[in-house]
Design an enzyme around this catalytic site. Structure first.
Site, PDB file in Angstrom:
ATOM      1  N   LYS A   1      18.794 -32.191   5.298  1.00 35.73           N
ATOM      2  CA  LYS A   1      17.951 -32.669   6.407  1.00 35.73           C
ATOM      3  C   LYS A   1      16.585 -32.007   6.294  1.00 35.73           C
ATOM      4  O   LYS A   1      16.503 -30.803   5.998  1.00 35.73           O
ATOM      5  CB  LYS A   1      18.588 -32.299   7.758  1.00 35.73           C
ATOM      6  CG  LYS A   1      17.689 -32.594   8.958  1.00 35.73           C
ATOM      7  CD  LYS A   1      18.326 -32.306  10.309  1.00 35.73           C
ATOM      8  CE  LYS A   1      17.300 -32.521  11.429  1.00 35.73           C
ATOM      9  NZ  LYS A   1      17.844 -32.346  12.768  1.00 35.73           N
TER      10      LYS A   1
ATOM     11  N   ARG B   1       5.996 -30.972  21.134  1.00 36.56           N
ATOM     12  CA  ARG B   1       5.221 -31.772  22.117  1.00 36.56           C
ATOM     13  C   ARG B   1       4.037 -30.921  22.586  1.00 36.56           C
ATOM     14  O   ARG B   1       3.872 -30.669  23.796  1.00 36.56           O
ATOM     15  CB  ARG B   1       6.078 -32.224  23.319  1.00 36.56           C
ATOM     16  CG  ARG B   1       7.465 -32.708  22.993  1.00 36.56           C
ATOM     17  CD  ARG B   1       7.521 -33.950  22.122  1.00 36.56           C
ATOM     18  NE  ARG B   1       8.691 -33.915  21.258  1.00 36.56           N
ATOM     19  CZ  ARG B   1       9.925 -34.288  21.588  1.00 36.56           C
ATOM     20  NH1 ARG B   1      10.137 -34.804  22.771  1.00 36.56           N
ATOM     21  NH2 ARG B   1      10.916 -34.179  20.731  1.00 36.56           N
TER      22      ARG B   1
ATOM     23  N   GLU C   1      12.845 -28.737  24.767  1.00 37.57           N
ATOM     24  CA  GLU C   1      13.940 -28.040  24.072  1.00 37.57           C
ATOM     25  C   GLU C   1      13.935 -26.524  24.321  1.00 37.57           C
ATOM     26  O   GLU C   1      12.950 -25.835  24.026  1.00 37.57           O
ATOM     27  CB  GLU C   1      13.833 -28.321  22.570  1.00 37.57           C
ATOM     28  CG  GLU C   1      14.982 -27.762  21.773  1.00 37.57           C
ATOM     29  CD  GLU C   1      15.105 -28.395  20.396  1.00 37.57           C
ATOM     30  OE1 GLU C   1      14.347 -29.326  20.059  1.00 37.57           O
ATOM     31  OE2 GLU C   1      15.991 -27.941  19.649  1.00 37.57           O
TER      32      GLU C   1
ATOM     33  N   GLY D   1       6.971 -34.072  14.933  1.00 36.27           N
ATOM     34  CA  GLY D   1       7.820 -34.176  13.745  1.00 36.27           C
ATOM     35  C   GLY D   1       9.083 -34.957  14.053  1.00 36.27           C
ATOM     36  O   GLY D   1       9.422 -35.191  15.213  1.00 36.27           O
TER      37      GLY D   1
ATOM     38  N   GLU E   1      22.624 -35.774  12.283  1.00 34.86           N
ATOM     39  CA  GLU E   1      21.417 -34.957  12.412  1.00 34.86           C
ATOM     40  C   GLU E   1      21.635 -33.863  13.469  1.00 34.86           C
ATOM     41  O   GLU E   1      21.241 -32.716  13.292  1.00 34.86           O
ATOM     42  CB  GLU E   1      20.313 -35.914  12.877  1.00 34.86           C
ATOM     43  CG  GLU E   1      18.937 -35.578  12.438  1.00 34.86           C
ATOM     44  CD  GLU E   1      17.952 -36.625  12.984  1.00 34.86           C
ATOM     45  OE1 GLU E   1      18.161 -37.842  12.779  1.00 34.86           O
ATOM     46  OE2 GLU E   1      16.979 -36.205  13.622  1.00 34.86           O
TER      47      GLU E   1
ATOM     48  N   GLU F   1       8.703 -42.925  15.854  1.00 37.21           N
ATOM     49  CA  GLU F   1       9.255 -41.805  16.646  1.00 37.21           C
ATOM     50  C   GLU F   1       8.233 -40.672  16.799  1.00 37.21           C
ATOM     51  O   GLU F   1       8.044 -40.139  17.897  1.00 37.21           O
ATOM     52  CB  GLU F   1      10.530 -41.289  15.979  1.00 37.21           C
ATOM     53  CG  GLU F   1      11.174 -40.164  16.766  1.00 37.21           C
ATOM     54  CD  GLU F   1      12.496 -39.716  16.149  1.00 37.21           C
ATOM     55  OE1 GLU F   1      13.322 -40.574  15.769  1.00 37.21           O
ATOM     56  OE2 GLU F   1      12.688 -38.489  16.043  1.00 37.21           O
TER      57      GLU F   1
HETATM   58  C1  LIG Z   1      10.146 -31.874  15.777  1.00 34.12           C
HETATM   59  C2  LIG Z   1      10.116 -32.426  17.006  1.00 34.12           C
HETATM   60  O1  LIG Z   1      11.249 -32.668  17.740  1.00 34.12           O
HETATM   61  C3  LIG Z   1      12.537 -32.270  17.288  1.00 34.12           C
HETATM   62  C4  LIG Z   1      13.163 -33.331  16.504  1.00 34.12           C
HETATM   63  C5  LIG Z   1      14.021 -34.247  17.078  1.00 34.12           C
HETATM   64  C6  LIG Z   1      14.566 -35.406  16.263  1.00 34.12           C
HETATM   65  O2  LIG Z   1      14.212 -35.514  15.097  1.00 34.12           O
HETATM   66  O3  LIG Z   1      15.346 -36.200  16.783  1.00 34.12           O
HETATM   67  C7  LIG Z   1      14.370 -34.130  18.429  1.00 34.12           C
HETATM   68  C8  LIG Z   1      13.965 -33.084  19.169  1.00 34.12           C
HETATM   69  C9  LIG Z   1      13.335 -31.928  18.531  1.00 34.12           C
HETATM   70  O4  LIG Z   1      14.299 -31.005  18.156  1.00 34.12           O
HETATM   71  C10 LIG Z   1       8.852 -32.786  17.676  1.00 34.12           C
HETATM   72  O5  LIG Z   1       8.894 -33.215  18.835  1.00 34.12           O
HETATM   73  O6  LIG Z   1       7.784 -32.621  17.055  1.00 34.12           O
END
Ligand SMILES: C=C(O[C@@H]1C=C(C(=O)O)C=C[C@H]1O)C(=O)O
Length: 412
Positions: A155, A363, A212, A377, A256, A392
């Site tokens: 991942k 965020r 988070e 990300g 994931e 996303e």
């Molecule tokens: C990396 C980020 O978010 C992370 C990635 C996520 C995902 O890929 O589903 C979800 C929540 C976060 O753990 C981000 O918001 O930049």
């Protein structure tokens, strides 16, 4: 705010009767503000900075924090606190400091958040650019998928940025208020990068509203809430619900998520006598996305383990880096054309009893006077689709853009 009183020269913790709104209203540019669903913490001034160039590993952080607390006590503080951020790349130093004064109170109520949501925010970009460009990001996703096909890594979390210049220095106060208002489940923060500067200096801060929780330590109890697996929300209610159900049933997203949970359990287990782990994830909503979420509660073996030590022991989780960690780190380093800094690190605080709260720094944005850099990300596993990951990450950028009143800015 009139009711905040400082307790003499040495400063330290001041028990306040003030409401969360009082603390938020007294926020100034170089203050640290952390508003979680559990509490509101405001820290003013800087007694001293950690000024370290040592890597942000659990061992070095532990030593640094003990040294900071000893010095703060020598300078007369009875219950000092350390506030700051861990970088994504733990070979880099953390940004930690002991504030002159700190105040904490309960979380802001939903009604108060509603009032706050009317705060006008004026951020006017003179120019903006996605970096990498959308096609560059999709190409990066292909590269990451290729590394996974070759079996080097399971991942990878791949990020992109949105850079903008604004017509005047960004005013952090209305921005943090809006972030708090529109992210009631979030961990909203504004962390000054130069807390020793006077408030007349231009803004230089790391600001965001993360959904988070990396870790909260309250006495012997440890709470973590990893998120991984996401789908954008929809304005039509039945479509919105359909998407939540689709996420709950998605095999790709569950894989994931499971990688993150396993890593968090591995990180926490040495510190905890037992862990309460739910059978499977639930779905939680932010202003823009649904996420798979698991809350794990543990009991500390050693009451001296601090919240910062626990944060460092788990960071970076596969929610922001990937799995296996070192291979994912390397892939991110090779593919992403920018430095993450504190993005995908952790922001929070730790008091001298070890209690504290650290959120995963997502965020969010770096704000430096008239320059803003937003980050987002997405976790990639075999089966991820480059276009969906672009959408996303674009949706993740919207948390900051919505708070800035720039919802209409195109992120694709
Ligand atoms: C990396 C980020 O978010 C992370 C990635 C996520 C995902 O890929 O589903 C979800 C929540 C976060 O753990 C981000 O918001 O930049």
């Amino acid at each position: 705010m009139s009711s905040i009183m400082f307790d003499g020269e040495s400063g330290g913790h001041t028990a306040v009767q003030d409401t969360p709104m009082d603390l938020i209203e007294s926020f100034q540019l170089n203050d640290f503000l952390f508003s979680s669903p559990h509490r509101t913490l405001l820290a003013k001034g800087c007694l001293f900075n950690a000024h370290s160039n040592r890597p942000a590993t659990p061992e070095t952080l532990d030593e640094q924090v003990s040294a900071l607390f000893s010095r703060a006590r020598r300078e007369g503080q009875t219950n000092p606190v350390v506030v700051g951020a861990l970088p994504f790349d733990t070979t880099q130093p953390a940004h930690l400091y002991v504030p002159k004064h700190w105040f904490e109170t309960s979380a802001l109520s939903l009604e108060a958040r509603h009032d706050l949501s009317r705060t006008p925010v004026r951020v006017t970009p003179t120019e903006h650019a996605l970096f990498p460009r959308p096609q560059g990001y999709r190409d990066g996703v292909e590269q990451a998928l290729e590394a996974m096909r070759q079996g080097r890594v399971e991942k990878i979390v791949l990020a992109r940025t949105l850079e903008m210049n604004t017509d005047q220095s960004v005013d952090l106060k209305p921005l943090i208020k809006r972030l708090i208002a529109i992210n009631p489940r979030g961990y909203s923060f504004s962390l000054p990068m130069t807390p020793e500067q006077p408030d007349s200096a231009p803004a230089h801060a790391f600001i965001g509203a993360s959904p988070e929780l990396l870790v909260r330590r309250e006495g012997n109890q440890v709470i973590v809430n990893p998120l991984a697996g996401s789908i954008p929300r929809h304005s039509d209610e039945s479509e919105d619900q359909r998407r939540a159900s689709e996420l709950a049933a998605s095999d790709k997203d569950r894989r994931e998520h499971a990688l993150v949970i396993d890593a968090v359990i591995d990180g926490l287990s040495p510190y905890c006598a037992h862990l309460d782990i739910p059978d499977g994830p639930s779905v939680i909503g932010t202003d823009t996305l649904w996420h798979l979420s698991t809350t794990i509660v543990g009991e500390l073996k050693d009451p001296d383990t601090t919240s910062l030590e626990l944060a460092a022991a788990m960071h970076p989780t596969p929610a922001v880096c990937g799995h296996a960690r070192q291979a994912a780190y390397q892939a991110i380093h090779d593919i992403e054309p920018f430095k993450r800094g504190y993005f995908a690190g952790a922001v929070g605080w730790c008091d001298s009893e070890g209690n504290g709260e650290w959120s995963v720094a997502i965020r969010c944005a770096d704000v430096h006077d008239t320059h803003v850099r937003l980050y987002a990300g997405a976790g990639l596993v075999p089966g991820s689709d480059p276009q969906k990951e672009l959408v996303e990450t674009g949706t993740k950028l919207k948390t900051m853009l919505n708070a800035m009143g720039l919802d209409a800015l195109n992120t694709l």
